[in-house]
Design an enzyme around this catalytic site. Structure first.
Site, PDB file in Angstrom:
ATOM      1  N   PRO A 303       2.395  48.691  40.203  1.00 31.33           N
ATOM      2  CG  PRO A 303       1.103  50.619  40.608  1.00 31.33           C
ATOM      3  CD  PRO A 303       1.424  49.245  41.155  1.00 31.33           C
ATOM      4  N   GLY A 304       4.517  50.396  37.874  1.00 34.48           N
ATOM      5  CA  GLY A 304       5.751  51.177  37.750  1.00 34.48           C
ATOM      6  C   GLY A 304       5.499  52.300  36.767  1.00 34.48           C
ATOM      7  NE  ARG A 305       4.920  50.524  30.816  1.00 34.89           N
ATOM      8  CZ  ARG A 305       5.979  50.169  30.098  1.00 34.89           C
ATOM      9  NH1 ARG A 305       6.495  51.028  29.258  1.00 34.89           N
ATOM     10  NH2 ARG A 305       6.504  48.970  30.212  1.00 34.89           N
ATOM     11  NE  ARG A 341       9.888  52.145  27.305  1.00 32.01           N
ATOM     12  CZ  ARG A 341       8.773  52.390  26.636  1.00 32.01           C
ATOM     13  NH1 ARG A 341       8.604  53.529  26.034  1.00 32.01           N
ATOM     14  NH2 ARG A 341       7.834  51.475  26.569  1.00 32.01           N
ATOM     15  CE1 TYR A 345      11.855  46.185  25.860  1.00 32.41           C
ATOM     16  CE2 TYR A 345      11.121  48.382  26.506  1.00 32.41           C
ATOM     17  CZ  TYR A 345      11.752  47.192  26.816  1.00 32.41           C
ATOM     18  OH  TYR A 345      12.256  47.013  28.066  1.00 32.41           O
ATOM     19  CB  CYS A 372      28.390  56.310  16.712  1.00 31.65           C
ATOM     20  SG  CYS A 372      29.077  57.941  16.974  1.00 31.65           S
TER      21      CYS A 372
HETATM   22  C1  PLP Z   1       8.753  45.569  35.967  1.00 32.13           C
HETATM   23  C2  PLP Z   1       7.915  44.978  37.018  1.00 32.13           C
HETATM   24  C3  PLP Z   1       6.783  45.654  37.484  1.00 32.13           C
HETATM   25  C4  PLP Z   1       6.310  46.955  36.907  1.00 32.13           C
HETATM   26  O1  PLP Z   1       6.039  46.929  35.558  1.00 32.13           O
HETATM   27  P1  PLP Z   1       5.365  48.199  34.862  1.00 32.13           P
HETATM   28  O2  PLP Z   1       5.167  47.794  33.468  1.00 32.13           O
HETATM   29  O3  PLP Z   1       6.319  49.328  34.995  1.00 32.13           O
HETATM   30  O4  PLP Z   1       4.106  48.475  35.625  1.00 32.13           O
HETATM   31  C5  PLP Z   1       6.064  45.089  38.519  1.00 32.13           C
HETATM   32  N1  PLP Z   1       6.455  43.924  39.067  1.00 32.13           N
HETATM   33  C6  PLP Z   1       7.520  43.244  38.647  1.00 32.13           C
HETATM   34  C7  PLP Z   1       7.898  41.978  39.286  1.00 32.13           C
HETATM   35  C8  PLP Z   1       8.283  43.738  37.608  1.00 32.13           C
HETATM   36  O5  PLP Z   1       9.350  43.059  37.172  1.00 32.13           O
END
Ligand code: PLP
Length: 445
Positions: A303-305, A341, A345, A372
Site C-alpha cells: 500500500p502507498g496511498r 492529480r 486524472y 499559467c
Molecule cells: C504505485 C505502486 C504501488 C502503490 O500504489 P498505491 O495506489 O499508492 O497503493 C504498489 N506497488 C507498485 C509496484 C506500484 O507501482
C-alpha cells in the site's frame, strides 16, 4: 472507511471531517485542528501553501495493515510520498519499503532503512538504479522486462546471488482511472501471462545462476475500492505458480500482490478495507494452493496511498475571487505544481473554508490554482461559503499521497513545506523550496 479508528468528535453540520485524519476536530471559531494543531496557526507560522502530515494517522494506518496481514510483509510504496521522517515511521512500524529509482533508494538508505527490507520496482530501471540496488543490497528486485534480466545478472558479483521477482500482468482491469490501471496488457508495466512473455522471462531468470527467483509480483492498478479484482489476480497468479512448478519443478516461496488500495477523497466515497482484503485474499490463496497442491507462499502487499493519503492536509490561501460567465473562480496560492492529480486524472476533492466562521450560505464555485494553465483546477464545482474572499484559508483533506511526490517546478512557484503534526505540536519535515534552491541549478549563462 478503509481502516477503523476512533471516530472524530461531532463536528458542526458545516464541517464534514469524515475524510480527514481521525484526529481532526472542528473548533467553534471555524478553525480545524489536526493532532491538536490549529491549521490557521500553522498557516501563519509556516506560510501557505502548506502540507500537514498527521504522524499518528500514518502510524495507525501502518499498524492497521500489520494487524490485518499478520503473516505477510507490508511494504510501503514510497512513491506516494517520501522524506526521511516517513522512512523512519515505516521502519518503526515494521514495514518494508518499495522504491522505484536510485534516488528513492538512496533517500531510504541514507535515513537508515535496512536495505534487505527494500523492494526495487520500475518498468525501465536505469543502469544507476540496478547498480545502486546491487551495491546497497536491496532485498528483492522486481524484474519488468527481458533485457533487464541479463543487465542485472551482469552486475551481480561472481559467487553472489540476488533475489528477484517477476512483475506479471495478470490480465485484470481495475483502478480508479485509465492512467492508473496496470493489470492488463495494453500498458507499459509487467510481462503478460496471456502472450507467454512472463513464462519466457521466468525461464530466462532460472538460467542465470546469479539470480534467485523467489516469487511473482503483480500490481493491478491504483485507487481500487473493491476486493474482487485482487481475488481474481491471486487466482491467476496461483495458476502461473502452478505452471512454474509443472515446467521447472520450482515451488515459489513468495507472492507479492502490489498495492492500489483506494481511499475516500470526498465524504461518502468508498475506500478499500484492508481487513476485508486480507481475509478474502488469504482464503483465495489457501484454496488455490490446496487445489494445486502448492505450499502457500509468503504474501507481500504494497500500500502507498492508503498509508499516507488520508493523513495529509493541504492548506492554501485564497488570492482572488473572480466571477466570469456565471461561474465563480476561487484562486489559491498553490495548484498544479503541488497537486497535479486533478489535471492528470480528473480527481475530485472537497476543500473546506477554515479559520473563520462563514457568514453566507454555500455557493457552487471552482477552486483553481495560480499557474499559467487553464487546466490548473483543484476542485471543480464545489460548495464553499458564498462569502469566500481573498485572505481566506482553504484546506484540502486526503492530500498526503501523490501530491508532493509529483510536484513540479512549474512557474518557479517553489514546492511547499511539509510539517508533521503530533500531540499538539508541529515540526518541519521538508522546508519550502526557495528561489535560491531553484537558481542554484541554473549554472549556465
Ligand atoms: C504505485 C505502486 C504501488 C502503490 O500504489 P498505491 O495506489 O499508492 O497503493 C504498489 N506497488 C507498485 C509496484 C506500484 O507501482
Amino acid at each position: 472507511m478503509s481502516v477503523t479508528f476512533p471516530a472524530a468528535a461531532p463536528a458542526p453540520a458545516s464541517a464534514d471531517l469524515s475524510v480527514w485524519p481521525a484526529s481532526a476536530r472542528a473548533a467553534s471559531d471555524g478553525d480545524v485542528t489536526v493532532a491538536g494543531v490549529s491549521l490557521a496557526a500553522a498557516a501563519d507560522r509556516f506560510g501557505t501553501p502548506l502540507y500537514l502530515l498527521d504522524e499518528g494517522e500514518v502510524r495507525d494506518r501502518c499498524r492497521a495493515y500489520r494487524a490485518a496481514f499478520p503473516d505477510a510483509d507490508v511494504v510501503y510504496a514510497a512513491k506516494a510520498f517520501l522524506c526521511r521522517a516517513v522512512v523512519r515511521w515505516a521502519e518503526d512500524e515494521g514495514l518494508g519499503l518499495d522504491v522505484c529509482s536510485a534516488g528513492e533508494l538512496g533517500l531510504a538508505t541514507s535515513a537508515g532503512f535496512p536495505p534487505g527490507r527494500i523492494v526495487l520496482h520500475g518498468n525501465a530501471k536505469s543502469p544507476e538504479d540496478l547498480y545502486a540496488a546491487v551495491r546497497l543490497g536491496v532485498g528483492r528486485i522486481v524484474l519488468d522486462s527481458a533485457p533487464e534480466i541479463a543487465r542485472l545478472a551482469a552486475l551481480v558479483p561472481e559467487g553472489d546471488r540476488r533475489q528477484v521477482m517477476v512483475r506479471v500482468v495478470p490480465g485484470i482491469a481495475a483502478g480508479g482511472h485509465a492512467k492508473i490501471r496496470t493489470g492488463t496488457g495494453d500498458q507499459k508495466f509487467g510481462l503478460s501471462v496471456t502472450d507467454g512473455s512472463a513464462q519466457h522471462a521466468i525461464a530466462r531468470i532460472l538460467a542465470r545462476p546469479r539470480l534467485e527467483l523467489v516469487g511473482l509480483h503483480c500490481h493491478i492498478g491504483s485507487q481500487i475500492t473493491s476486493v474482487k479484482p485482487y481475488v481474481a489476480a491471486v487466482r491467476r497468479m496461483v495458476g502461473l505458480m502452478t505452471q512454474v512448478r509443472d515446467h521447472h519443478g520450482l515451488e515459489l516461496p513468495q507472492l507479492n500482490i502490489g498495492g492500489g488500495h483506494g481511499i475516500a477523497y470526498r465524504p461518502g466515497e468508498a475506500a478499500l478495507d484492508p481487513a476485508a482484503l486480507a481475509v478474502r485474499v488469504r482464503a483465495e490463496l489457501e484454496d488455490g494452493c490446496a487445489h494445486a497442491k502448492l505450499p502457500v507462499p509468503r504474501l507481500t502487499v504494497e500500500p502507498g496511498r492508503a498509508l499516507v493519503g488520508p493523513a495529509g492536509v493541504a492548506v492554501y490561501r485564497v488570492l482572488t475571487v473572480k466571477e466570469t460567465s456565471g461561474r465563480t473562480f476561487v484562486a489559491v496560492d498553490g495548484g498544479m505544481s503541488d497537486n497535479p492529480r486533478p489535471a492528470l486524472y480528473g480527481v475530485r476533492y472537497a476543500p473546506l473554508l477554515i479559520g473563520r466562521r462563514p457568514t453566507a450560505a454555500p455557493a457552487v464555485v471552482t477552486v483553481v490554482g495560480r499557474h499559467c494553465e487553464a487546466g490548473d483546477v483543484l476542485a471543480e464545482d464545489v460548495a464553499l461559503p458564498g462569502d469566500v474572499r481573498p485572505g481566506d484559508l482553504l484546506a484540502v483533506p486526503a492530500a498526503g499521497a501523490y501530491h508532493l511526490s509529483m510536484a513540479s517546478g512549474y512557474n518557479l512557484v517553489g514546492r511547499p513545506p511539509v510539517v508533521a503534526v503530533r500531540d499538539g505540536s508541529a515540526r518541519l519535515l521538508v522546508r519550502r523550496e526557495s528561489l535560491d534552491d531553484m537558481s542554484r541549478r541554473d549554472v549556465g549563462l
